[in-house]
Design a protein around this motif. Structure first.
Motif, PDB file in Angstrom:
ATOM      1  N   LEU A 343      54.044  58.280  48.514  1.00  0.00           N
ATOM      2  CA  LEU A 343      55.007  57.855  47.503  1.00  0.00           C
ATOM      3  C   LEU A 343      54.480  58.214  46.125  1.00  0.00           C
ATOM      4  O   LEU A 343      53.329  57.893  45.798  1.00  0.00           O
ATOM      5  N   GLU A 344      55.258  58.892  45.333  1.00  0.00           N
ATOM      6  CA  GLU A 344      54.908  59.217  43.951  1.00  0.00           C
ATOM      7  C   GLU A 344      55.992  58.620  43.063  1.00  0.00           C
ATOM      8  O   GLU A 344      57.189  58.831  43.296  1.00  0.00           O
ATOM      9  N   TYR A 345      55.575  57.885  42.037  1.00  0.00           N
ATOM     10  CA  TYR A 345      56.527  57.069  41.299  1.00  0.00           C
ATOM     11  C   TYR A 345      56.097  56.911  39.847  1.00  0.00           C
ATOM     12  O   TYR A 345      54.965  57.215  39.467  1.00  0.00           O
ATOM     13  N   GLU A 346      57.032  56.410  39.068  1.00  0.00           N
ATOM     14  CA  GLU A 346      56.786  56.059  37.666  1.00  0.00           C
ATOM     15  C   GLU A 346      57.482  54.728  37.396  1.00  0.00           C
ATOM     16  O   GLU A 346      58.667  54.571  37.690  1.00  0.00           O
ATOM     17  N   ALA A 347      56.724  53.771  36.858  1.00  0.00           N
ATOM     18  CA  ALA A 347      57.260  52.445  36.543  1.00  0.00           C
ATOM     19  C   ALA A 347      56.999  52.149  35.079  1.00  0.00           C
ATOM     20  O   ALA A 347      55.962  52.531  34.526  1.00  0.00           O
ATOM     21  N   ARG A 348      57.938  51.402  34.447  1.00  0.00           N
ATOM     22  CA  ARG A 348      57.829  51.078  33.028  1.00  0.00           C
ATOM     23  C   ARG A 348      58.297  49.651  32.797  1.00  0.00           C
ATOM     24  O   ARG A 348      59.201  49.165  33.472  1.00  0.00           O
ATOM     25  N   ASP A 349      57.682  49.007  31.819  1.00  0.00           N
ATOM     26  CA  ASP A 349      58.123  47.694  31.366  1.00  0.00           C
ATOM     27  C   ASP A 349      57.653  47.493  29.940  1.00  0.00           C
ATOM     28  O   ASP A 349      56.573  47.985  29.554  1.00  0.00           O
ATOM     29  N   ASP A 350      58.446  46.768  29.142  1.00  0.00           N
ATOM     30  CA  ASP A 350      58.113  46.626  27.730  1.00  0.00           C
ATOM     31  C   ASP A 350      56.854  45.793  27.512  1.00  0.00           C
ATOM     32  O   ASP A 350      56.153  45.978  26.507  1.00  0.00           O
ATOM     33  N   PHE A 351      56.531  44.867  28.436  1.00  0.00           N
ATOM     34  CA  PHE A 351      55.339  44.041  28.272  1.00  0.00           C
ATOM     35  C   PHE A 351      54.335  44.212  29.410  1.00  0.00           C
ATOM     36  O   PHE A 351      53.308  43.539  29.411  1.00  0.00           O
ATOM     37  N   GLY A 352      54.599  45.061  30.363  1.00  0.00           N
ATOM     38  CA  GLY A 352      53.625  45.310  31.414  1.00  0.00           C
ATOM     39  C   GLY A 352      54.170  44.992  32.795  1.00  0.00           C
ATOM     40  O   GLY A 352      54.849  43.991  33.010  1.00  0.00           O
ATOM     41  N   VAL A 353      53.853  45.874  33.736  1.00  0.00           N
ATOM     42  CA  VAL A 353      54.268  45.711  35.131  1.00  0.00           C
ATOM     43  C   VAL A 353      53.330  44.725  35.809  1.00  0.00           C
ATOM     44  O   VAL A 353      52.109  44.811  35.685  1.00  0.00           O
ATOM     45  N   ALA A 354      53.903  43.762  36.544  1.00  0.00           N
ATOM     46  CA  ALA A 354      53.097  42.743  37.219  1.00  0.00           C
ATOM     47  C   ALA A 354      52.988  42.986  38.715  1.00  0.00           C
ATOM     48  O   ALA A 354      52.031  42.513  39.340  1.00  0.00           O
ATOM     49  N   GLY A 355      53.917  43.679  39.310  1.00  0.00           N
ATOM     50  CA  GLY A 355      53.869  43.926  40.747  1.00  0.00           C
ATOM     51  C   GLY A 355      54.851  45.004  41.144  1.00  0.00           C
ATOM     52  O   GLY A 355      55.866  45.224  40.473  1.00  0.00           O
ATOM     53  N   MET A 356      54.520  45.697  42.234  1.00  0.00           N
ATOM     54  CA  MET A 356      55.393  46.766  42.695  1.00  0.00           C
ATOM     55  C   MET A 356      55.267  46.855  44.214  1.00  0.00           C
ATOM     56  O   MET A 356      54.179  46.664  44.768  1.00  0.00           O
ATOM     57  N   GLN A 357      56.361  47.130  44.880  1.00  0.00           N
ATOM     58  CA  GLN A 357      56.349  47.233  46.325  1.00  0.00           C
ATOM     59  C   GLN A 357      57.385  48.245  46.778  1.00  0.00           C
ATOM     60  O   GLN A 357      58.340  48.556  46.055  1.00  0.00           O
TER      61      GLN A 357
END
Length: 854
Positions: A343-357
């Motif tokens: 899996l290749e991915y990109e995640a974004r959040d204005d204050f920080g990513v806390a978890g991903m699944q």
């Protein structure tokens, strides 16, 4: 009788001409100097009173007074200023021309008052012979005397009137006032001129507000302070994120204030439970309010505290929305390695990513056997994805997941990513349809068992009958699975369970049993050891993530060490059975043995004990990655010709690095022996050079030539040469020149640069080769207790991964050994001080709070 004509005179001083213009200018300066000397002694008391009032206003002291006290101070200052100003105006006299002329004559040092003489007229003697000529001569001498004019600085005589220099103190206090007020100077002056009726009983109230943003934002708390007055001039809004906690406290109020926050109105509560918030007769009561800024507060443009319908303080406010996180695939999920999903991915959040699944569902809504009654968990596969670090606002990464053991392996599924932020908001990617990778079994019985297991995903009566017949046939030929009693019993139990328990839970248990049986047939005890190791790794990772205590972490670490020993023993036997233990390898081929892996577990234990749990999790992830690479290498089998070339290239690079380290050690030793520079330029080192070569020059030349050949091999295999190798070649060239000239100091510097560049280049080369060879290069399990010589760097240090390079930490910095040792020393010192009961209670309480997380 006709009057006599007027006597002839020279042009008056104020007449036309250059001298006349200069005379008028000096007359004005003289008049200004006299005016200042007269005005300043009269005005400075009033100016001093004004400066004192302005200082008090800038210090913001007047709003602290009661309403009547504030008015009393204003009236007193106004009266003093009026009286002093009136006295200054009453004694003022305008400066006439004669006084200015006299001042100009005195400052210019003119004797006999020539400027006055030039303005005189002859009164008698007009009819006397020669009087006209005599008068003209007199005027000429006066004009010549007045040719040079000057004016001195005013001297009001303040030293006599103010012998103690109080006027300097007034200026000093004024400067201090402006420095204290800063940008709020205008607002403080306005508040000084506008007395307010204080709602407090005993004067102005004390209002403090703390706004604490959520910890995951990394923003500092904001402190607001008010003294009972409304805000002054417009200020930039205070920006805080949604989820911030607002805590306000008021002391000295006559009743319960209210907080106006946009459309919301919140009433303060009395701090003392015995006091009612509605009791306005209490004097000096304290009130408190705490609330969380939510989405409903986003329209609010200010914070205002009011008491008895009067504003106490007001601040502009901007509540920033916390947008949901976003995630997307940067490349379609695909099979890789040993039936794994990449899996290749990109995640974004204005204050920080806390978890991903990753979430996997069947396109037809098919439930997972054995989990149909568990709601969403029964219709989806969920697996947590690793994060590079807490609070990362943007994550661009990849992950390899193994779902080959799941009953849906080999079926068409929908794969979707979900991401969470610290506030609990979720975002998800678009669903991608793929075939879930499944493991390929070579043993025909194992392959038949897995096929029957897959049929149970749709457990109709016909399917159950077909699976039962298939298993009965397999049971009838135990010689096909090595007459293994465990396999025979497992197949018998599975058949009976399908006949007598056709429930959803029973079918799920049968599928799990069939999978374990197929693994035992295919891999033997190695499959069981692999399963046990994976389970204990998952439990340990979860314990580190959930903040388990030290005893639990140590127990799981011990279990992991035992499981790893069993795994390595089963792996050695499995390789022997598969004939993979006889694969050819060079003398310096990198190996991974039990001691390497046990060392990584011990390092993870140390990291967890000193509080670096993120680094401990990363170390365990590195361990899992190495084990996965071992299994991938087993799947790949005998290396091809390209892999063999790459192995030989890496072996040669390690040899070259060690030889460069030895050359550096020799040059450094010669430098320490303090040989005279250039004393032996033509004498070769024994066994290392030729006639006419300096010590070490020949050896360095050989290393440079060997590097050039290796660079050609790199270009042939990889289609390019890492940049550090070119820098190493130039450094070797500089070292050769320095050795030839006998400059050992420069030679040591050049050889050190060459060594550093060789290590950097080897690391980059290893990473490229690992990616090119599918992650299997140099990762074969060694014998139990084998000493991994090539895995060490030129200083004998043990690396964190294969190929003599450190394993990527995905953004999590793993402390070095010296840093961990220092952390342990600090912890020991803290524990020692915590046991010293003669220390202040406050200090011991602080130490206990520090030790809680460890």
């Amino acid at each position: 009788m006709t009057p006599p004509p007027p006597p002839p005179t020279l042009p008056p001083p104020g007449g036309p001409g250059a001298w006349g213009n200069r005379y008028r200018l000096f007359m004005e300066l003289a008049r200004a100097a006299l005016t200042w000397e007269q005005v300043w002694p009269r005005v400075w008391p009033a100016m001093g009173a004004a400066a004192l009032f302005l200082t008090v206003a800038l210090m913001d002291w007047l709003p602290l007074l009661p309403f009547w006290g504030h008015w009393l101070v204003l009236i007193s200052f106004a009266a003093a200023f009026g009286i002093l100003t009136r006295g200054a105006v009453a004694g003022f006299r305008a400066i006439d021309e004669q006084g200015a002329r006299r001042r100009l004559e005195r400052d210019s040092g003119l004797e006999h008052r020539p400027l006055t003489a030039l303005n005189d007229r002859l009164a008698v003697g007009l009819d006397t012979p020669g009087a006209e000529n005599l008068w003209r001569a007199h005027l000429s001498r006066m004009a010549k005397a007045a040719d040079v004019l000057r004016i001195k600085w005013p001297s009001p005589g303040m030293a006599r009137l103010d012998p103690y220099g109080l006027r300097v103190l007034a200026v000093l206090f004024l400067v201090i006032g402006f420095a204290t007020a800063g940008s709020d100077a205008v607002g403080r002056v306005e508040r000084a001129f506008m007395p307010q009726v204080h709602p407090g009983v005993n004067g102005p109230i004390d209002l403090n507000i703390w706004i604490t943003p959520p910890a995951y934002t990394g923003m500092a708390p904001i402190f607001l302070e008010g003294q009972g007055g409304a805000a002054g001039p417009a200020k930039p809004p205070i920006k805080v994120p949604v989820g911030s906690t607002l805590l306000a406290q008021v002391a000295g109020a006559s009743g319960a204030p209210i907080l106006v926050l946009g459309p919301r109105t919140i009433r303060f509560a009395a701090i003392d439970d015995s006091e009612s918030a509605d009791n306005t007769e209490n004097t000096g009561a304290s009130f408190r309010l705490q609330t969380v800024l939510g989405d409903t507060d986003i329209p609010a443009d200010r914070i205002e505290v009011r008491l008895n319908n009067q504003p106490l303080a007001r601040w502009p406010l901007q509540v920033a929305a916390d947008d949901p996180p976003q995630v997307e695939f940067t490349r379609a999920p695909a099979r890789t390695g040993r039936a794994q999903l990449r899996l290749e991915y990109e995640a974004r959040d204005d204050f920080g990513v806390a978890g991903m699944q990753v979430v996997i569902r069947h396109p037809d809504g098919l439930s997972i056997p054995g989990k149909g009654a568990q709601g969403d968990a029964g219709t989806s596969i969920r697996s947590e994805l690793p994060l590079p670090g807490l609070g990362s606002k943007k994550i661009l990464g990849s992950s390899i997941q193994d779902f080959s053991a799941h009953p849906w392996a080999g079926l068409v599924v929908l794969v979707r990513l979900q991401v969470l932020d610290a506030r609990g908001q979720a975002g998800q990617s678009d669903a991608v349809r793929i075939v879930l990778p499944e493991r390929v079994f070579n043993h025909p019985v194992a392959r038949a068992i897995v096929g029957a297991r897959k049929m149970l995903n749709t457990p109709t009566a016909e399917v159950l009958n077909t699976v039962g017949v298939t298993l009965d046939k397999l049971i009838g030929h135990p010689e096909h699975f090595f007459d293994d009693t465990v396999v025979f019993l497992a197949l018998s139990v599975a058949t009976s369970r399908l006949i007598y328990d056709g429930s959803d839970e029973g079918i799920g248990d049968v599928q799990a049993l069939l999978w374990e049986t197929a693994l035992r047939i295919e891999d033997g005890k190695f499959a069981v050891a692999d399963r046990d190791l994976k389970k204990i790794q998952d439990r340990l990772q979860q314990a580190l993530k959930n903040g388990a205590d030290k005893a639990e972490i140590d127990r799981l670490m011990d279990d992991l060490q035992r499981a790893l020993d069993n795994y390595m023993q089963a792996l050695a036997k499995h390789l022997q059975q598969q004939g993979l233990d006889q694969l050819p390898q060079g003398e310096t081929a990198a190996t991974v043995d039990s001691s390497d892996l046990q060392r990584m577990i011990e390092e993870a234990r140390d990291l967890a004990n000193i509080g670096s749990r993120d680094a401990a999790q990363q170390m365990l992830s590195n361990l899992q990655r190495m084990l996965d690479n071992i299994k991938n290498g087993m799947q790949q089998g005998k290396p091809n010709e390209q892999t063999a070339k790459a192995r030989r290239l890496m072996d040669d690079l390690r040899k070259l690095t060690r030889r460069q380290q030895q050359a550096l050690d020799k040059t450094y030793k010669r430098q320490r022996e303090r040989l005279p520079e250039g004393a032996m330029p033509g004498r070769p080192e024994q066994g290392k050079g030729t006639k006419g070569e300096a010590p070490g020059e020949g050896e360095q030349n050989q290393l440079r030539g060997r590097l050039g050949k290796l660079m050609l091999g790199m270009d042939e295999i990889m289609g390019g040469i890492p940049k550090p190798f070119g820098q190493a070649e130039r450094a070797m060239k500089d070292a050769t020149k320095a050795l030839r000239s006998g400059n050992t100091r420069r030679a040591v510097q050049a050889q050190t640069r060459a060594l550093d560049h060789l290590r950097q280049g080897a690391g980059q080369m290893a990473e490229k080769l690992v990616r090119r060879m599918g992650g299997t290069f140099g990762l074969r399990p060694g014998q139990q207790g084998q000493r991994p010589g090539p895995g060490s760097d030129p200083f004998g240090r043990r690396p964190g991964g294969a190929q003599g390079t450190s394993v990527s930490d995905d953004g999590v910095r793993v402390p070095s050994q010296s840093e961990r040792r220092r952390a342990r020393q600090l912890l020991d010192e803290l524990r020692r001080r915590a046991g010293e009961f003669d220390r202040p209670a406050m200090e011991r309480d602080y130490i206990e709070r520090l030790l809680k997380r460890f």
